[in-house]
Enzyme design. Structure first.
Site, PDB file in Angstrom:
ATOM      1  N   VAL A 254       0.839  -1.194   0.000  1.00  0.00           N
ATOM      2  CA  VAL A 254       0.000   0.000   0.000  1.00  0.00           C
ATOM      3  C   VAL A 254       0.874   1.244   0.000  1.00  0.00           C
ATOM      4  O   VAL A 254       1.830   1.355   0.785  1.00  0.00           O
ATOM      5  CB  VAL A 254      -0.928   0.029   1.229  1.00  0.00           C
ATOM      6  CG1 VAL A 254      -1.711   1.332   1.298  1.00  0.00           C
ATOM      7  CG2 VAL A 254      -1.875  -1.166   1.194  1.00  0.00           C
ATOM      8  N   CYS A 255       0.534   2.191  -0.873  1.00  0.00           N
ATOM      9  CA  CYS A 255       1.194   3.490  -0.878  1.00  0.00           C
ATOM     10  C   CYS A 255       0.278   4.464  -0.147  1.00  0.00           C
ATOM     11  O   CYS A 255      -0.692   4.952  -0.705  1.00  0.00           O
ATOM     12  CB  CYS A 255       1.446   3.970  -2.307  1.00  0.00           C
ATOM     13  SG  CYS A 255       2.155   5.620  -2.411  1.00  0.00           S
ATOM     14  N   LEU A 256       0.576   4.716   1.109  1.00  0.00           N
ATOM     15  CA  LEU A 256      -0.244   5.621   1.902  1.00  0.00           C
ATOM     16  C   LEU A 256       0.621   6.766   2.415  1.00  0.00           C
ATOM     17  O   LEU A 256       1.401   6.592   3.342  1.00  0.00           O
ATOM     18  CB  LEU A 256      -0.859   4.880   3.098  1.00  0.00           C
ATOM     19  CG  LEU A 256      -2.140   4.080   2.859  1.00  0.00           C
ATOM     20  CD1 LEU A 256      -2.561   3.384   4.143  1.00  0.00           C
ATOM     21  CD2 LEU A 256      -3.250   4.991   2.377  1.00  0.00           C
TER      22      LEU A 256
END
Length: 204
Positions: free
Chosen positions: A85-87
């Site tokens: 996940v790119c958060l």
């Protein structure tokens, strides 16, 4: 001030007290576990169920957790194959004031509700979301049907299964029209292996 190890234990207990289902990883460490996460309502991900892998670093909460989807999801900011996940809110603006409940009640629901195609991990999904949003929504729902259907998780509630059944004909129509090739939401009732048994919120 609580030690990092105590904080990991406290935050994990808070997550379970908030009615999330948690499965410790094979090493049985508090800093490595899976959480059942349901797609936010009023989004194309509604009705889907994901097993989310959470790894807490030794420096948690001063360093952000690592988050990844185990079963596949179609989203501009999630790597389709690895589930990473790119958060930005986790990786760049994480604060010790945040905890695990924030991740599943705020961060992940917002990510699925408001994808950021300008900073993608899945370039195809980002391009489709920007150029052909209707096809993007159809493909998201197709992935939900194929990879995140509640029937894949024996621990899902009957209510989830019934709600999913109501949408089955809609998903079928979308699948027939697909041309190519991701509480009760809010994060609650969040998967897991069908052989798992729930005891006091922890899968054993």
């Amino acid at each position: 001030m609580a030690s990092p190890s105590k904080r990991r234990e406290t935050d994990l207990m808070k997550l379970m007290m908030a009615e999330y289902e948690v499965e410790l990883a094979e090493n049985n460490r508090m800093g490595d576990f899976f959480v059942k996460f349901c797609g936010p309502v009023d989004t194309p991900y509604e009705g889907g169920v994901w097993k989310v892998h959470v790894t807490l670093p030794e420096a948690y909460p001063y360093k952000s957790p690592s988050i990844g989807f185990v079963n596949r999801i179609y989203h501009p900011n999630v790597d389709e194959m690895s589930g990473s996940v790119c958060l930005d809110v986790i990786n760049q603006t994480w604060s010790p004031m945040f905890d695990l409940v924030n991740i599943f009640e705020v961060f992940l629901p917002q990510l699925l509700t408001y994808p950021n195609p300008s900073d993608p991990l899945n370039g195809e999904a980002a391009a489709l979301e920007m150029r052909e949003p209707e096809k993007y929504i159809a493909k998201v729902r197709d992935y939900v049907q194929r990879y995140a259907h509640p029937s894949l998780f024996a621990s899902c509630s009957q209510k989830e299964l019934e709600e999913d059944s109501d949408n089955e004909s809609e998903w079928s129509d979308l699948e027939d029209n697909e041309t190519s090739c991701s509480e009760i939401s809010g994060g609650k009732q969040v998967g897991v292996t069908g052989s798992s048994v729930v005891e006091s919120g922890i899968f054993v």
